[in-house]
Scaffold this active site. Structure first.
Site, PDB file in Angstrom:
ATOM      1  NE  ARG A 135      -3.230   2.486   1.135  1.00 58.88           N
ATOM      2  CZ  ARG A 135      -3.756   2.735   2.259  1.00 58.88           C
ATOM      3  NH1 ARG A 135      -3.147   3.907   2.883  1.00 58.88           N
ATOM      4  NH2 ARG A 135      -4.584   2.067   3.114  1.00 58.88           N
TER       5      ARG A 135
ATOM      6  CG  ASP B 248      -2.101  -0.991   1.296  1.00 53.95           C
ATOM      7  OD1 ASP B 248      -2.279  -1.399   0.049  1.00 53.95           O
ATOM      8  OD2 ASP B 248      -2.749  -1.171   1.967  1.00 53.95           O
TER       9      ASP B 248
HETATM   10  C1  S3P Z   1      -5.420  -5.685   3.515  1.00 53.19           C
HETATM   11  C2  S3P Z   1      -4.383  -6.428   2.741  1.00 53.19           C
HETATM   12  C3  S3P Z   1      -3.715  -5.844   1.531  1.00 53.19           C
HETATM   13  C4  S3P Z   1      -3.710  -4.283   1.425  1.00 53.19           C
HETATM   14  C5  S3P Z   1      -5.214  -3.931   1.876  1.00 53.19           C
HETATM   15  C6  S3P Z   1      -5.485  -4.308   3.178  1.00 53.19           C
HETATM   16  C7  S3P Z   1      -5.924  -6.499   4.535  1.00 53.19           C
HETATM   17  O1  S3P Z   1      -4.312  -6.462   0.218  1.00 53.19           O
HETATM   18  O2  S3P Z   1      -3.455  -3.911   0.117  1.00 53.19           O
HETATM   19  O3  S3P Z   1      -5.034  -2.190   1.597  1.00 53.19           O
HETATM   20  O4  S3P Z   1      -6.412  -5.615   5.449  1.00 53.19           O
HETATM   21  O5  S3P Z   1      -5.984  -7.795   4.563  1.00 53.19           O
HETATM   22  P1  S3P Z   1      -4.003  -8.105  -0.233  1.00 53.19           P
HETATM   23  O6  S3P Z   1      -4.151  -8.758   0.948  1.00 53.19           O
HETATM   24  O7  S3P Z   1      -5.069  -8.237  -1.196  1.00 53.19           O
HETATM   25  O8  S3P Z   1      -2.695  -7.902  -0.749  1.00 53.19           O
END
Ligand code: S3P
Length: 449
Positions: free
Chosen positions: A394, A321
């Protein structure tokens, strides 16, 4: 459509905390609602994404009371009335807004409930891949229809019911997929196992432990016996390091600046941003002050002239992120920064490879785009530009930071989306832009009900 205008500053000295962690807040709303009693959650993130999850749980019978709130946004301290794993069908389809986390985690949980629920979201969420959760959940016995115009996409119609445990080897390193399978596994008879191809954020595992649900964790393999009742508890959500990242980059790249971010989450599955900024030359001190469930502490950072770096493949899930703002840091650094093996960025709120590269180029940066990332040839002076957030929080925030370094004015168009993860961002930006240094100037307004 709202916008933010920014001009460069020369340095800043600040000390403040950012709002609660988005990932942890989603999980607190869900596990609190499944628990066997009343849970008190402090420093909950009152962002649109987390409020949608909270409202979804409420529509499913797990009501909440607001104890404290952030004016104009929503609850920061609340009491959730858990339903001992048994929810009730929602009268209407459930809106997940912009949130992939909300939709994927709720889908995992709803796969184990004996009724049908429809989950929908905005245009961005309706174009993101849901096969990554519907495939393992179908393997467990759930019947999920993907109703979107785009194959395999939301809305989702989830016909929940009796589930069987599985051992699932995830094809993508995704904490959302891991969490969806584990939440479904809570309702399965027997042991559900998830094997990750790389370490992803472990908030679900930590929060399951806070609710007294035992998981066995062996490297990247997590196993959990279904049928354990989550015990209600009190939780404090740490500040979101992904929100702090915007200011950490601003301070790191601004010679002579000093920033102290207080009470931020320092979970090692989220702190690669600090390692990257250190490699780029920033002076960083971490002071851990509590580690009950989620590690939390203060981070102090001092600005220098940054140099380029290479993001390691295994770091990518840890800082996925933060990549848009890391790309901004890279444009400000001397030398090249290599960001590769980051194909996942193409299926976030926007295709973040395209939206980052396009906006960096508008500001005069020299960037090469690849299918799986970008190489930034840093050191070109940034110039003010008209930036389109494309509705991605973001991207809006990363380029607001870039505007603090650019010659002339930068205008970020489409800044409403910032409320999906960082209510109060514009307030903190304004305090920094005015070079305020009194911590009181950064305290976001709250009201006690
Ligand atoms: C998150 C996991 C991430 C992240 C998202 C929040 C979470 O995504 O990019 O903003 O809270 O589990 P991915 O698990 O799909 O990579």
């Amino acid at each position: 459509m709202s916008s933010i205008r920014i001009r460069a500053i020369s340095s800043f000295h600040a000390e403040f905390s950012v709002p609660g962690d988005k990932s942890v807040s989603h999980r607190a709303a869900i596990l609190g609602g499944l628990s066997n009693g009343i849970c008190e959650i402090s420093n909950f993130l009152p962002s649109e994404d987390c409020l949608n999850t909270l409202k979804a749980m409420s529509a499913l019978g797990a009501h909440f009371e607001i104890l404290e709130q952030m004016e104009g946004y929503g609850p920061t301290k609340l009491r959730i009335h858990g339903r001992s794993m048994k929810l009730t069908a929602s009268e209407a389809p459930v809106d997940c807004g912009n949130s992939g986390t909300g939709m994927r985690l709720l889908a995992g949980m709803l796969a184990g409930q004996p009724f049908t629920t429809e989950l929908f979201g905005d245009a961005s969420l309706s174009s993101r891949p849901m096969g990554r959760i519907t495939i393992p959940l179908a393997e467990m016995g759930a019947n999920i229809e993907t109703l979107g115009d785009k194959p395999g996409c939301a809305p989702l119609r989830i016909h929940g019911g009796k589930l069987s445990p599985i051992t699932y080897e995830m094809p993508v390193a995704s904490a959302q997929v891991k969490s969806a399978v584990l939440l479904a596994g809570m309702f399965a008879e027997g042991t559900t196992t998830v094997i990750q191809p790389a370490t992803t954020r472990d908030h679900t595992e930590r929060m399951l432990a806070s609710f007294r649900i035992s998981c066995r964790i062996n490297g990247n393999t997590i196993s959990m016996l279904g049928g354990q009742m989550p015990e209600s508890c009190r939780l404090t959500v740490p500040g979101d390091i992904s929100s702090a990242a915007f200011w950490l980059v601003a301070a790191a790249a601004m010679n002579g600046s000093r920033l102290l971010i207080k009470d931020v989450g320092l979970n090692p599955t989220r702190t690669a941003i600090l390692k990257v900024l250190s490699r780029m030359g920033a002076h960083i001190t971490e002071i851990l002050h509590s580690s009950d469930g989620e590690p939390m502490g203060h981070v102090e950072i001092q600005g220098v002239s940054l140099k380029g770096t290479t993001l390691l493949e295994e770091e990518i899930p840890n800082l996925i992120d933060e990549i848009p703002v890391i790309a901004v840091a890279a444009a400000l650094a001397e030398g090249d920064t290599h960001i590769r093996n980051a194909r996942e960025l193409r299926v976030k709120e926007t295709d973040r490879i395209t939206t980052t590269v396009e906006n960096l180029r508008k500001m005069g940066a020299d960037v090469e785009e690849f299918e799986d990332g970008m190489i930034i040839h840093g050191g070109q002076p940034l110039k003010g530009a008209e930036i389109d957030s494309h509705g991605d929080h973001r991207i809006a925030m990363a380029f607001a930071v870039a505007g603090l370094f650019a010659e002339g004015e930068t205008v970020i168009h489409g800044t409403d989306c910032i409320n999906t993860s960082y209510p109060g961002f514009a307030y903190h930006l304004e305090a920094i832009r005015q070079e305020r240094s009194n911590p009181a100037d950064f305290v976001l307004p709250t009201t006690r009900l």
